[in-house]
Design a protein around this motif. Structure first.
Motif, PDB file in Angstrom:
ATOM      1  N   ASN A 185       0.844  -1.190   0.000  1.00  0.00           N
ATOM      2  CA  ASN A 185       0.000   0.000   0.000  1.00  0.00           C
ATOM      3  C   ASN A 185       0.879   1.239   0.000  1.00  0.00           C
ATOM      4  OD1 ASN A 185      -2.738  -1.317   0.445  1.00  0.00           O
ATOM      5  ND2 ASN A 185      -1.592  -2.082   2.219  1.00  0.00           N
ATOM      6  N   VAL A 186       0.592   2.179  -0.903  1.00  0.00           N
ATOM      7  CA  VAL A 186       1.399   3.390  -1.000  1.00  0.00           C
ATOM      8  C   VAL A 186       0.531   4.550  -1.462  1.00  0.00           C
ATOM      9  CG1 VAL A 186       2.118   2.785  -3.348  1.00  0.00           C
ATOM     10  CG2 VAL A 186       3.424   4.461  -2.062  1.00  0.00           C
ATOM     11  N   GLU A 187       0.729   5.708  -0.863  1.00  0.00           N
ATOM     12  CA  GLU A 187       0.048   6.931  -1.278  1.00  0.00           C
ATOM     13  C   GLU A 187       1.033   8.095  -1.176  1.00  0.00           C
ATOM     14  OE1 GLU A 187      -3.857   7.547  -0.763  1.00  0.00           O
ATOM     15  OE2 GLU A 187      -4.346   5.404  -0.804  1.00  0.00           O
ATOM     16  N   ILE A 188       0.899   9.022  -2.100  1.00  0.00           N
ATOM     17  CA  ILE A 188       1.744  10.214  -2.126  1.00  0.00           C
ATOM     18  C   ILE A 188       0.903  11.408  -1.694  1.00  0.00           C
ATOM     19  CG2 ILE A 188       3.181  11.711  -3.557  1.00  0.00           C
ATOM     20  CD1 ILE A 188       3.491   9.296  -5.478  1.00  0.00           C
ATOM     21  N   VAL A 189       1.423  12.174  -0.752  1.00  0.00           N
ATOM     22  CA  VAL A 189       0.761  13.400  -0.309  1.00  0.00           C
ATOM     23  C   VAL A 189       1.741  14.545  -0.530  1.00  0.00           C
ATOM     24  CG1 VAL A 189      -0.323  14.646   1.589  1.00  0.00           C
ATOM     25  CG2 VAL A 189      -0.583  12.162   1.423  1.00  0.00           C
ATOM     26  N   GLU A 190       1.316  15.549  -1.293  1.00  0.00           N
ATOM     27  CA  GLU A 190       2.195  16.680  -1.580  1.00  0.00           C
ATOM     28  C   GLU A 190       1.492  17.990  -1.250  1.00  0.00           C
ATOM     29  OE1 GLU A 190       3.170  16.763  -5.710  1.00  0.00           O
ATOM     30  OE2 GLU A 190       1.094  16.919  -6.380  1.00  0.00           O
ATOM     31  N   SER A 191       2.285  19.001  -0.940  1.00  0.00           N
ATOM     32  CA  SER A 191       1.737  20.334  -0.693  1.00  0.00           C
ATOM     33  C   SER A 191       2.503  21.344  -1.526  1.00  0.00           C
ATOM     34  CB  SER A 191       1.840  20.698   0.795  1.00  0.00           C
ATOM     35  OG  SER A 191       3.194  20.747   1.219  1.00  0.00           O
ATOM     36  N   ARG A 192       1.788  22.307  -2.059  1.00  0.00           N
ATOM     37  CA  ARG A 192       2.365  23.359  -2.873  1.00  0.00           C
ATOM     38  C   ARG A 192       1.647  24.666  -2.560  1.00  0.00           C
ATOM     39  NH1 ARG A 192       5.217  19.648  -3.331  1.00  0.00           N
ATOM     40  NH2 ARG A 192       6.193  18.748  -5.201  1.00  0.00           N
ATOM     41  N   SER A 193       2.319  25.783  -2.787  1.00  0.00           N
ATOM     42  CA  SER A 193       1.712  27.087  -2.506  1.00  0.00           C
ATOM     43  C   SER A 193       0.884  27.602  -3.674  1.00  0.00           C
ATOM     44  CB  SER A 193       2.802  28.106  -2.162  1.00  0.00           C
ATOM     45  OG  SER A 193       3.729  28.235  -3.227  1.00  0.00           O
ATOM     46  N   HIS A 194       1.069  27.011  -4.859  1.00  0.00           N
ATOM     47  CA  HIS A 194       0.316  27.424  -6.042  1.00  0.00           C
ATOM     48  C   HIS A 194      -0.256  26.188  -6.726  1.00  0.00           C
ATOM     49  CE1 HIS A 194       1.958  31.464  -5.655  1.00  0.00           C
ATOM     50  NE2 HIS A 194       3.162  30.926  -5.560  1.00  0.00           N
ATOM     51  N   ALA A 195      -1.452  26.340  -7.278  1.00  0.00           N
ATOM     52  CA  ALA A 195      -2.141  25.211  -7.910  1.00  0.00           C
ATOM     53  C   ALA A 195      -1.760  25.090  -9.374  1.00  0.00           C
ATOM     54  CB  ALA A 195      -3.650  25.373  -7.758  1.00  0.00           C
ATOM     55  N   THR A 196      -0.489  25.002  -9.642  1.00  0.00           N
ATOM     56  CA  THR A 196      -0.021  24.807 -11.016  1.00  0.00           C
ATOM     57  C   THR A 196       0.735  23.494 -11.099  1.00  0.00           C
ATOM     58  OG1 THR A 196       2.009  26.047 -10.520  1.00  0.00           O
ATOM     59  CG2 THR A 196       0.166  27.273 -11.476  1.00  0.00           C
ATOM     60  N   ASP A 197       0.608  22.829 -12.244  1.00  0.00           N
ATOM     61  CA  ASP A 197       1.317  21.573 -12.488  1.00  0.00           C
ATOM     62  C   ASP A 197       1.069  20.550 -11.392  1.00  0.00           C
ATOM     63  OD1 ASP A 197       2.402  22.485 -14.861  1.00  0.00           O
ATOM     64  OD2 ASP A 197       4.188  23.295 -13.899  1.00  0.00           O
ATOM     65  N   LEU A 198      -0.202  20.281 -11.107  1.00  0.00           N
ATOM     66  CA  LEU A 198      -0.544  19.261 -10.120  1.00  0.00           C
ATOM     67  C   LEU A 198      -1.276  18.112 -10.804  1.00  0.00           C
ATOM     68  CD1 LEU A 198      -1.738  21.467  -7.117  1.00  0.00           C
ATOM     69  CD2 LEU A 198       0.464  20.324  -7.411  1.00  0.00           C
ATOM     70  N   PRO A 199      -0.970  16.881 -10.439  1.00  0.00           N
ATOM     71  CA  PRO A 199       0.113  16.496  -9.539  1.00  0.00           C
ATOM     72  C   PRO A 199       1.463  16.976 -10.057  1.00  0.00           C
ATOM     73  CG  PRO A 199      -1.347  14.626  -9.927  1.00  0.00           C
ATOM     74  CD  PRO A 199      -1.739  15.700 -10.911  1.00  0.00           C
ATOM     75  N   SER A 200       2.389  17.184  -9.142  1.00  0.00           N
ATOM     76  CA  SER A 200       3.675  17.775  -9.482  1.00  0.00           C
ATOM     77  C   SER A 200       4.542  16.801 -10.276  1.00  0.00           C
ATOM     78  CB  SER A 200       4.406  18.170  -8.203  1.00  0.00           C
ATOM     79  OG  SER A 200       4.820  17.004  -7.498  1.00  0.00           O
ATOM     80  N   PRO A 201       5.558  17.328 -10.964  1.00  0.00           N
ATOM     81  CA  PRO A 201       6.502  16.431 -11.643  1.00  0.00           C
ATOM     82  C   PRO A 201       7.154  15.433 -10.698  1.00  0.00           C
ATOM     83  CG  PRO A 201       6.778  18.682 -12.426  1.00  0.00           C
ATOM     84  CD  PRO A 201       5.817  18.750 -11.282  1.00  0.00           C
ATOM     85  N   ASP A 202       7.408  15.846  -9.442  1.00  0.00           N
ATOM     86  CA  ASP A 202       7.985  14.916  -8.468  1.00  0.00           C
ATOM     87  C   ASP A 202       7.044  13.745  -8.215  1.00  0.00           C
ATOM     88  OD1 ASP A 202      10.278  16.367  -8.205  1.00  0.00           O
ATOM     89  OD2 ASP A 202       9.710  17.352  -6.339  1.00  0.00           O
ATOM     90  N   ALA A 203       5.749  14.042  -8.030  1.00  0.00           N
ATOM     91  CA  ALA A 203       4.773  12.974  -7.787  1.00  0.00           C
ATOM     92  C   ALA A 203       4.671  12.044  -8.992  1.00  0.00           C
ATOM     93  CB  ALA A 203       3.414  13.587  -7.458  1.00  0.00           C
ATOM     94  N   HIS A 204       4.666  12.623 -10.182  1.00  0.00           N
ATOM     95  CA  HIS A 204       4.617  11.804 -11.396  1.00  0.00           C
ATOM     96  C   HIS A 204       5.847  10.893 -11.492  1.00  0.00           C
ATOM     97  CE1 HIS A 204       1.100  12.963 -13.796  1.00  0.00           C
ATOM     98  NE2 HIS A 204       1.224  14.175 -13.273  1.00  0.00           N
ATOM     99  N   GLN A 205       7.013  11.442 -11.156  1.00  0.00           N
ATOM    100  CA  GLN A 205       8.241  10.653 -11.257  1.00  0.00           C
ATOM    101  C   GLN A 205       8.245   9.520 -10.237  1.00  0.00           C
ATOM    102  OE1 GLN A 205      10.647  11.134 -13.664  1.00  0.00           O
ATOM    103  NE2 GLN A 205      11.443   9.183 -12.930  1.00  0.00           N
ATOM    104  N   ILE A 206       7.805   9.798  -9.015  1.00  0.00           N
ATOM    105  CA  ILE A 206       7.753   8.751  -7.992  1.00  0.00           C
ATOM    106  C   ILE A 206       6.794   7.645  -8.420  1.00  0.00           C
ATOM    107  CG2 ILE A 206       7.074   8.239  -5.608  1.00  0.00           C
ATOM    108  CD1 ILE A 206       7.955  11.130  -4.925  1.00  0.00           C
TER     109      ILE A 206
END
Length: 300
Positions: A185-206
């Motif tokens: 079981n795995v889930e990614i939780v990310e936080s960003r100050s601006h709602a651009t490029d979400l999910p982020s490139p980091d999340a996509h790469q992971i």
């Protein structure tokens, strides 16, 4: 300034009574090792200005050009609030900068902070002038990467495409790959100050990294359509949840779980300065490349 080297040679003169030793000293000049000439394309951006300062302070390299469509004509050193101007004006013509470095037969690297639509042309220009490229541009399409790979292979010219320049982010990705062999079981939780490029490139790469391992995650609710469960990235059930709040630090956490335990890996970015060690490493490594390399993790 040329370096001086001294060579001592002793000549023996023999006679019937004694031996005389005469030292012979000569000096020769050796050219110093030249700095890597770095051209920053996208120099007026926040990351571009941070790169100008980092390259100026680093050993073995120097800023040789600043390219951007904003603040044209202004000294890049002044724009970066450096103590002294660098006497390098921002220009919007990459070819002009590349030509001057090429004529001097210097070792040059172009740092590309522009956008996906111009990356191929920028690398093509750098390659034509015999210069290597480091590309840090989010959302580059696979077709563009394939075209760049063919271009660099044909020209035997190095190019490093970095999905991230953050060493901490790369270490998180490597740790997540190791953990994926032990948890279902795995889930990614990310936080960003601006709602651009979400999910982020980091999340996509992971998610991409974890999806290439033959593991199927989150089987119990793999087919749920509840929106609050987040977006599934890839085909193996990796879910991502994106939190957007003005002022919140950029953060990425990967949660794994198994019977009786939860294992979490977290990485926070508080300032663009965290990307500079990775950038300097990329500059030093790309000058030895003769093809395209994707990802900085190969050099850690």
């Amino acid at each position: 300034m040329a370096a001086l080297s001294y060579h001592f040679q002793f000549t023996l003169h023999k006679s019937s009574k004694n031996v005389k030793v005469k030292p012979f000293i000569c000096c020769s000049t050796q050219p110093p090792q030249n700095n890597i000439k770095v051209v920053i394309n996208g120099a007026a951006k926040e990351i571009g200005m941070a790169a100008v300062v980092a390259v100026t302070k680093a050993r073995g390299m120097e800023v040789a050009g600043a390219v951007d469509t904003h603040f044209v004509g202004e000294d890049i050193g002044k724009l970066c609030n450096m103590e002294e101007p660098l006497e390098i004006p921002i220009i919007n013509d990459l070819t002009m900068v590349l030509g001057s470095i090429s004529q001097a037969k210097e070792t040059g690297v172009v740092i590309d902070f522009t956008d996906p639509t111009t990356v191929y042309d920028n690398v093509k220009q750098a390659t034509a002038f015999g210069m290597k490229s480091v590309v840090y541009v989010p959302r580059i399409k696979p077709d563009t990467i394939a075209a760049l790979s063919a271009l660099c292979e044909k020209a035997s010219m190095g190019c490093l495409i970095a999905p991230t320049l953050s060493i901490g982010s790369i270490l998180l990705q490597q740790a997540a790959i190791s953990a994926s062999f032990h948890y279902n079981n795995v889930e990614i939780v990310e936080s960003r100050s601006h709602a651009t490029d979400l999910p982020s490139p980091d999340a996509h790469q992971i998610a991409k990294n974890l999806s290439n391992l033959g593991q199927l995650y989150n089987r119990e609710d793999l087919s749920t359509d509840v929106l609050a469960r987040g977006q599934v990235l890839g085909e193996d059930g990796v879910r991502v949840h994106s939190l957007v709040l003005p002022g919140i630090p950029s953060s990425t956490t990967v949660h794994f779980s198994g019977p009786g335990e939860v294992y979490s890996i977290k990485h926070d970015i508080t300032d663009v300065q965290c990307l500079m060690p990775g950038l300097l490493l990329a500059i030093r490594k790309v000058i030895r490349l003769k093809n395209l390399v994707y990802g900085l993790e190969k050099f850690l």
